[in-house]
Motif scaffolding. Structure first.
Motif, PDB file in Angstrom:
ATOM      1  N   ASN A  95       1.221  -1.329   0.251  1.00  0.00           N
ATOM      2  CA  ASN A  95       0.043   0.598   0.045  1.00  0.00           C
ATOM      3  C   ASN A  95       1.284   1.133   0.021  1.00  0.00           C
ATOM      4  O   ASN A  95       0.066   2.563  -0.613  1.00  0.00           O
ATOM      5  N   ARG A 176      -5.061   7.891  -3.407  1.00  0.00           N
ATOM      6  CA  ARG A 176      -4.971   6.352  -4.115  1.00  0.00           C
ATOM      7  C   ARG A 176      -6.429   5.424  -3.498  1.00  0.00           C
ATOM      8  O   ARG A 176      -6.713   5.034  -5.303  1.00  0.00           O
ATOM      9  N   TYR A 177      -6.902   5.648  -2.808  1.00  0.00           N
ATOM     10  CA  TYR A 177      -8.175   4.951  -3.228  1.00  0.00           C
ATOM     11  C   TYR A 177      -9.785   6.132  -4.113  1.00  0.00           C
ATOM     12  O   TYR A 177     -10.025   4.936  -4.502  1.00  0.00           O
ATOM     13  N   THR A 178      -9.276   7.221  -4.345  1.00  0.00           N
ATOM     14  CA  THR A 178     -10.356   8.352  -4.656  1.00  0.00           C
ATOM     15  C   THR A 178     -10.010   7.249  -6.276  1.00  0.00           C
ATOM     16  O   THR A 178     -10.625   7.163  -7.302  1.00  0.00           O
ATOM     17  N   HIS A 179      -8.608   7.319  -6.368  1.00  0.00           N
ATOM     18  CA  HIS A 179      -7.941   7.405  -8.135  1.00  0.00           C
ATOM     19  C   HIS A 179      -8.462   5.773  -8.360  1.00  0.00           C
ATOM     20  O   HIS A 179      -8.747   5.203 -10.185  1.00  0.00           O
ATOM     21  N   GLN A 180      -8.691   4.788  -7.457  1.00  0.00           N
ATOM     22  CA  GLN A 180      -8.720   4.001  -7.879  1.00  0.00           C
ATOM     23  C   GLN A 180     -10.215   3.216  -7.840  1.00  0.00           C
ATOM     24  O   GLN A 180     -10.962   2.672  -8.996  1.00  0.00           O
ATOM     25  N   LYS A 181     -11.272   4.232  -7.146  1.00  0.00           N
ATOM     26  CA  LYS A 181     -12.417   3.967  -7.461  1.00  0.00           C
ATOM     27  C   LYS A 181     -12.535   4.871  -8.917  1.00  0.00           C
ATOM     28  O   LYS A 181     -14.146   4.052  -9.430  1.00  0.00           O
ATOM     29  N   ARG A 182     -12.760   5.890  -8.960  1.00  0.00           N
ATOM     30  CA  ARG A 182     -12.979   6.430 -10.326  1.00  0.00           C
ATOM     31  C   ARG A 182     -12.256   5.791 -11.154  1.00  0.00           C
ATOM     32  O   ARG A 182     -13.321   5.690 -12.160  1.00  0.00           O
ATOM     33  N   ARG A 183     -11.220   4.988 -11.237  1.00  0.00           N
ATOM     34  CA  ARG A 183     -10.921   3.874 -12.920  1.00  0.00           C
ATOM     35  C   ARG A 183     -11.339   3.303 -12.474  1.00  0.00           C
ATOM     36  O   ARG A 183     -12.585   2.912 -13.866  1.00  0.00           O
ATOM     37  N   GLU A 184     -12.403   2.522 -12.046  1.00  0.00           N
ATOM     38  CA  GLU A 184     -13.559   1.065 -12.078  1.00  0.00           C
ATOM     39  C   GLU A 184     -14.663   1.774 -12.276  1.00  0.00           C
ATOM     40  O   GLU A 184     -15.308   1.161 -12.969  1.00  0.00           O
ATOM     41  N   GLU A 187     -14.184   2.392 -16.239  1.00  0.00           N
ATOM     42  CA  GLU A 187     -14.483   1.032 -16.193  1.00  0.00           C
ATOM     43  C   GLU A 187     -15.223   0.436 -16.963  1.00  0.00           C
ATOM     44  O   GLU A 187     -15.399  -0.238 -18.063  1.00  0.00           O
TER      45      GLU A 187
END
Length: 240
Positions: A95, A176-184, A187
């Motif tokens: 992480n 990092r969490y926000t970027h991951q959720k935005r990417r999901e 997609e």
């Protein structure tokens, strides 16, 4: 004043509080804006608070004999810090960056930097430079060379959840969490849009996908491989 600062720092570490916060420690309970309930009228002294904050527990390794450790503050802190690091390194490596790992271990070292009651020749805290040196040694070695089995320990200690101990680190974790959720989310929108456009027989252009998803063309362009993957994984009968 030095004792007050030490107790304040220990409370911050124990509570996982923000290192960068410089405002008042609490709202004024006597202000008429707040409805406060007093459970007792006792005011805790620094000595009373100190009883709950200092005297950190030793972290034992399996079969480790503390009797063989030199009568040294440096050695005792080094071993306590490395045993803590062994339990947390996998979570940190998954992480964090090395800089975050080093900062976290330094915070742990600060919380362990009290030797009162250990029976050592010297019981006063180590200096800043000594803490930095020990932390650098443990952080570098565990990050580069220590890879414990992911199934070791009870209840998954390899996934030991490490509390955030600084504003910058908390912000990076949040980003990092926000970027991951935005990417999901992007997609999922693109996959649905590609399927709909192919079903209608329309071309899979960035413009069409952008209109269908509501995303910008620049964002859609970043998912070229995803679009191609969805396109060629679809049944042959509905390709545009």
């Amino acid at each position: 004043m030095a004792f007050l600062k030490y107790v304040n720092q220990a409370m911050r570490i124990k509570l996982g509080a923000d290192e960068g916060y410089t405002g008042p420690l609490c709202k004024n309970p006597l202000h008429p804006h707040w409805k406060a309930t007093f459970l007792h009228a006792h005011e805790y002294s620094l000595n009373e608070l100190n009883d709950f904050l200092h005297k950190p527990k030793r972290v034992y390794g399996h079969g480790f004999d503390w009797g063989t450790v030199a009568n040294s503050r440096n050695c005792h802190l080094f071993h306590q810090l490395r045993f803590t690091a062994y339990k947390r390194i996998n979570y940190a490596r998954e992480n964090w960056r090395f800089e975050d790992w080093h900062k976290h271990l330094f915070g742990v070292a600060q919380s362990l930097n009290n030797f009162d009651g250990f029976g050592l020749a010297k019981e006063y805290p180590l200096k800043y430079g000594e803490l930095q040196s020990i932390t650098q040694s443990v952080a570098s070695w565990t990050w580069q060379k220590y890879f414990p089995n992911n199934n070791r320990g009870v209840a998954g200690t390899w996934l030991y959840q490490i509390p955030i101990q600084s504003t910058a680190l908390a912000q990076r974790e949040g980003a990092r969490y926000t970027h991951q959720k935005r990417r999901e989310t992007s997609e999922a929108l693109i996959k649905r849009a590609v399927s709909k456009l192919m079903h209608r027989g329309l071309k899979l252009t960035q413009k069409n996908i952008s209109i269908e998803t509501g995303l910008t063309r620049q964002t859609v362009a970043k998912y070229k491989q995803l679009i191609e993957g969805v396109k060629y994984a679809a049944p042959q009968g509905i390709k545009g």
